[in-house]
Structure formats: structure tokens, C-alpha cells
Design a protein around this motif. Structure first.
Motif, short mmCIF file in Angstrom:
data_model
loop_
_atom_site.label_atom_id
_atom_site.label_comp_id
_atom_site.label_asym_id
_atom_site.label_seq_id
_atom_site.Cartn_x
_atom_site.Cartn_y
_atom_site.Cartn_z
N ARG A 1 85.50 6.07 11.31
CA ARG A 1 85.33 6.13 12.71
C ARG A 1 86.57 5.27 13.37
NH1 ARG A 1 82.65 9.80 15.24
NH2 ARG A 1 81.77 9.24 17.29
N ILE A 2 87.45 6.02 14.32
CA ILE A 2 88.38 5.30 14.85
C ILE A 2 87.99 4.85 16.35
CG2 ILE A 2 90.76 5.43 15.89
CD1 ILE A 2 91.11 5.82 12.78
N ARG A 3 88.33 3.58 16.61
CA ARG A 3 87.81 2.69 17.71
C ARG A 3 86.26 3.13 18.09
NH1 ARG A 3 93.36 3.20 18.16
NH2 ARG A 3 93.42 4.69 20.04
N ASP A 4 85.47 3.28 17.26
CA ASP A 4 84.08 3.70 17.43
C ASP A 4 83.85 4.78 18.30
OD1 ASP A 4 81.68 2.65 16.47
OD2 ASP A 4 81.28 1.30 18.15
N ARG A 5 84.98 5.84 18.33
CA ARG A 5 85.14 7.00 19.04
C ARG A 5 85.09 8.46 18.33
NH1 ARG A 5 88.16 3.97 22.63
NH2 ARG A 5 90.17 4.89 22.61
N TYR A 6 85.97 8.35 17.39
CA TYR A 6 86.23 9.74 17.05
C TYR A 6 86.38 9.72 15.43
CZ TYR A 6 91.07 8.80 17.89
OH TYR A 6 92.20 8.08 18.11
N ASP A 7 86.21 10.56 14.33
CA ASP A 7 86.38 10.43 12.89
C ASP A 7 87.68 11.01 12.53
OD1 ASP A 7 83.82 9.35 12.51
OD2 ASP A 7 83.01 11.67 12.32
N THR B 1 94.57 -3.12 16.07
CA THR B 1 94.54 -1.66 16.17
C THR B 1 95.16 -1.00 14.62
OG1 THR B 1 94.90 -1.55 18.04
CG2 THR B 1 95.76 0.32 17.22
N MET B 2 95.95 -1.85 13.87
CA MET B 2 96.32 -1.52 12.52
C MET B 2 95.01 -1.38 11.71
SD MET B 2 99.96 -3.30 12.30
CE MET B 2 100.37 -2.66 10.37
N VAL B 3 94.54 -2.35 11.66
CA VAL B 3 93.32 -2.60 10.71
C VAL B 3 92.27 -1.50 11.10
CG1 VAL B 3 91.16 -3.71 10.34
CG2 VAL B 3 93.43 -5.02 10.48
N ASP B 4 92.25 -0.97 12.29
CA ASP B 4 90.96 0.12 12.84
C ASP B 4 91.73 1.42 12.42
OD1 ASP B 4 88.62 0.35 14.12
OD2 ASP B 4 89.63 1.41 15.65
N ASP C 1 114.79 -6.95 24.35
CA ASP C 1 114.46 -7.77 25.21
C ASP C 1 112.87 -8.00 25.70
OD1 ASP C 1 117.24 -8.22 26.39
OD2 ASP C 1 117.00 -5.99 26.44
N VAL C 2 112.32 -6.95 25.27
CA VAL C 2 110.77 -7.04 25.58
C VAL C 2 109.98 -6.28 24.22
CG1 VAL C 2 108.62 -6.09 27.10
CG2 VAL C 2 110.94 -6.53 27.95
N ILE C 3 109.14 -7.21 23.70
CA ILE C 3 108.36 -6.43 22.43
C ILE C 3 106.99 -6.36 22.80
CG2 ILE C 3 107.70 -6.96 20.10
CD1 ILE C 3 110.47 -8.62 19.68
N GLN C 4 106.51 -5.25 22.83
CA GLN C 4 105.20 -4.77 23.15
C GLN C 4 104.15 -4.44 21.97
OE1 GLN C 4 104.69 -1.77 26.27
NE2 GLN C 4 103.28 -0.61 24.87
N PHE C 5 102.85 -5.02 21.90
CA PHE C 5 102.08 -4.79 20.95
C PHE C 5 100.86 -3.80 21.64
CE2 PHE C 5 104.04 -8.85 19.81
CZ PHE C 5 104.47 -8.82 18.38
N ASP C 6 100.57 -2.92 20.85
CA ASP C 6 99.75 -1.99 21.35
C ASP C 6 98.33 -2.35 20.86
OD1 ASP C 6 101.56 -0.47 22.83
OD2 ASP C 6 102.17 0.84 21.31
N GLU C 7 97.43 -2.57 21.62
CA GLU C 7 96.13 -3.26 21.06
C GLU C 7 94.92 -2.45 21.75
OE1 GLU C 7 95.17 -4.32 18.42
OE2 GLU C 7 95.93 -6.29 17.77
N PRO C 8 94.73 -0.98 21.71
CA PRO C 8 93.56 -0.41 22.50
C PRO C 8 92.25 -0.80 21.86
CG PRO C 8 94.96 0.97 21.04
CD PRO C 8 95.62 -0.18 21.26
N ALA C 9 92.27 -1.22 20.65
CA ALA C 9 91.22 -1.83 19.92
C ALA C 9 90.43 -2.79 20.72
CB ALA C 9 91.43 -2.16 18.39
N PHE C 10 91.12 -3.58 21.38
CA PHE C 10 90.63 -4.74 22.13
C PHE C 10 89.61 -4.22 23.36
CE2 PHE C 10 93.62 -8.48 22.05
CZ PHE C 10 93.72 -8.71 20.65
N ASN C 11 89.60 -2.86 23.46
CA ASN C 11 88.73 -2.28 24.53
C ASN C 11 87.39 -2.17 23.96
OD1 ASN C 11 89.52 -2.71 27.13
ND2 ASN C 11 90.38 -0.68 27.46
N VAL C 12 87.22 -2.25 22.68
CA VAL C 12 86.13 -1.84 22.10
C VAL C 12 85.24 -3.03 21.14
CG1 VAL C 12 85.40 -0.02 20.09
CG2 VAL C 12 87.33 0.55 21.65
N PHE C 13 86.19 -3.69 20.54
CA PHE C 13 85.62 -4.67 19.42
C PHE C 13 85.63 -6.05 20.18
CE2 PHE C 13 87.72 -1.30 16.93
CZ PHE C 13 86.53 -0.81 16.48
#
Length: 345
Positions: free
Chosen positions: A89-95, A136-139, A173-185
Motif C-alpha cells: 500500500r503506497i502512502r496508505d492510498r493505493y496498491d 518516501t523511498m522507504v514507502d 544551486d537548489v536541492i529538493q527532497f520530495d517527501e509526500p509521505a510526510f502528509n500521511v505518516f
């Protein structure tokens, strides 16, 4: 380059139809071998040109050289078996069917550094590169080896830090880390998520960003959003923790969302990348709509710390729509910039 309200997109842009099937995530490449290498560079070159032409100040690669914002990075790591797949289950939303962690994870060589160096050679403007965040990688995996989301996240954080340092050395110049999982767990964000993110960003001189959104404009995400009620207050959990963190900038979804804009107040003192473009709609915003969204946030963030942006990546959108939205973003930022520069009446 505008020093006030510099426009920047979150991540992906649609790929050209000769490179991959349009309007589709995980779309397979239409080329292979040397032709694929050249095709990816051509697509990246076009993405840079389109951003500059439409007034984007901080230019990204549009994720033209990768199929997916998480798995393309993971594909280059040892310890992960893409043949041994499990449904999770990815981010508690979909398989989804995902690869398995079968041993100690490690990065044998840089993943995106050559692509970032190519991006650097294509523009004089500041450039940004996005990496997946540790949680998000772990998830996005089935863990047969560590049997601990936290342990695996710390391993990924060290790997990401090594990659980020080399991206910085390549001129990013700018390094972004994407963490959509932060809105769930939310419990994990508090217990180890922010700390693992800080480990990923440790020692960087480049500006660091964490992007937390409600996902691409795909059906599984849109269905989930429909269950969240009249007010989306998930950011209330992570923003106070991030406000006290070493991360420079927090990127959030705002336009056409049910996120109360006053939650931005919880980030007071940080730079805020505000999503003023809806990536779940094919309707192109007007510059006035973009300016309105940005203006509402100014009660909670100083103008000098506000970065106009998109809600999320635009890979699933038609190319013409995405390019129209780029133009609207920069035009809306310019409208508000003029307003702020005008002498008071």
C-alpha cells in the motif's frame, strides 16, 4: 532572474511524445541505447528552453531523464531486487507492485550527476535538482532485509547525502527532497522522518528544499483528496517540526486545495515555495489567479521568502497545458512583483 518572487516548478514536466508515451506515469521509453541517451538530453534541453522562454527563474530538468521521481533513483542502488516484487500500500492510498530490499543498500556510483552537469551546461540561471526523500523511498519498497522503516530510512539518508554533495559539486544551486509521505505518516515524521531528512541534507551549501504535496493529479490521489473533508490540515503536523529544522525551504500545495493558507504561518522565518498552479486540472490558470494565491500567503510569509511554484509535478498533463501553466506562473509572479514595487498611494 527575479530576486523577488523567483518562479520555480516543483519537479516534472511532460516528456515529448517521441521519448515516452504522453500523459502517463511510469511510461516506458520509446528509444534505447545511444539513441535514448541522446533523446533524454534533447528532452532536457527542450525543458530548459521552455522554462526560460516562459519566465521561470530557477530552472530544473523537468525530470526528463527519469521514468519516476522515486524508483529511477532506487534502480541505481544495490541491495534492491526489481525482480522480487510485492504488492504494498503506497502512502496508505493505493496498491502497487514494488521491488524488494534484499540486502544492505548502497550507491555504487553517482546516479544523476552527469544529467545535472548537462543541465548546468544549458543555462546561466540557478538550477534545481529533485531527489526522493528517505521516508518516501522507504514507502515505495518491500523491505525483506532491515525489517525496519526507520533503519532503512537512515541508510537511504546517507546515500542521498552523498548524491546531493556530488550534485552540489556539479553546480546545482537548489536541492529538493520530495517527501509526500510526510502528509500521511505523522508519527514517523515526528519520531525520525525530519531527522532522516536533515541527515540527507547534512553539510550542503546549496539551498535545501523539502516538497510535501497531496500527489500528482492521478485518480488514486484525487479519490483520496475527496475523503479529506472541507479543510486539509495535514501540514499542521509537519510544519512546526520543519520550522525548527535545518532545511531552508518548505514547498507546499496551495492553489485549488483545501489547505488553509494560515498554516503557512507555522513556517514563519523559513522560505516558502507556494504551489500556485493546480496540477490536477487541465484548465490553465490566469496570471491574476496565480497572483491572488500568492498574495493571500503574504500575510504569513515575507515577500522576500516567497517562491511561486506549482503544487506538484506536471508529468501526467498534456504538454500544451503544462507549458501554459508555466507561463501563467511567471506572469502571476510578475503581477505581484509590480504591485509590491509600486509606491503606496
Amino acid at each position: 532572474m527575479s530576486s523577488l518572487l523567483p518562479a520555480s516548478i516543483v519537479g516534472s514536466l511532460p516528456k515529448p511524445s517521441w521519448l515516452a508515451e504522453p500523459e502517463k506515469l511510469w511510461s516506458p521509453w520509446k528509444l534505447d541505447g545511444d539513441a535514448l541517451v541522446e533523446g533524454k538530453q534533447d528532452a532536457l534541453r527542450a525543458a530548459v528552453q521552455e522554462q526560460q522562454h516562459r519566465g521561470i527563474d530557477v530552472v530544473s530538468d523537468g525530470e526528463q531523464t527519469r521514468q519516476h521521481f522515486v524508483t529511477t533513483f532506487i534502480e541505481h542502488l544495490s541491495g534492491v531486487d526489481f525482480e522480487q516484487r510485492e504488492t504494498v500500500r503506497i502512502r496508505d492510498r493505493y496498491d502497487a507492485s514494488v521491488p524488494s530490499v534484499v540486502g544492505a543498500v548502497s550507491r555504487e556510483r553517482p546516479v544523476f550527476v552527469d544529467d545535472a552537469a548537462f543541465l548546468r551546461s544549458q543555462t546561466d540561471r540557478p538550477i534545481k535538482w529533485a531527489l526522493p526523500g528517505p521516508m518516501t523511498m522507504v514507502d515505495t519498497l518491500y523491505d525483506r532485509h532491515y525489517r525496519s522503516r526507520e533503519k532503512l530510512a537512515w541508510e537511504f539518508a546517507a546515500i542521498l547525502n552523498a548524491e546531493a554533495r556530488e550534485l552540489e559539486a556539479a553546480g546545482v544551486d537548489v536541492i529538493q527532497f520530495d517527501e509526500p509521505a510526510f502528509n500521511v505518516f505523522h508519527d514517523e515524521v515526528r519520531d525520525w522522518g525530519v531527522a532522516a531528512l536533515e541527515r540527507a541534507a547534512e553539510g550542503l551549501r546549496a539551498e535545501t528544499v523539502v516538497h510535501i504535496c497531496y500527489g500528482y493529479g492521478i485518480k488514486a490521489n484525487n479519490d483520496w483528496k475527496a475523503t479529506l473533508g472541507a479543510e486539509w490540515r495535514q501540514y499542521e503536523q509537519s510544519f512546526p517540526l520543519l520550522q525548527g529544522s535545518s532545511i531552508d525551504t518548505v514547498s507546499l500545495e496551495s492553489h485549488h486545495s483545501h489547505v488553509p493558507v494560515e498554516l503557512v504561518e507555522l513556517l514563519r522565518g523559513k522560505k516558502v515555495m507556494l504551489g500556485a498552479i493546480d496540477v490536477a486540472s487541465h484548465e490553465v490558470e490566469t496570471p491574476e489567479e496565480v497572483a491572488d494565491t500568492l498574495r493571500a500567503a503574504l500575510r504569513h510569509v515575507d515577500a522576500e521568502l516567497l517562491v511561486p511554484s506549482t503544487n506538484c509535478g506536471m508529468a501526467p498533463l498534456p504538454r500544451s497545458v503544462a507549458l501554459g501553466k508555466l507561463a501563467a506562473l511567471s506572469a502571476g509572479a510578475a503581477l505581484l512583483r509590480e504591485e509590491l514595487a509600486a509606491p503606496p498611494r
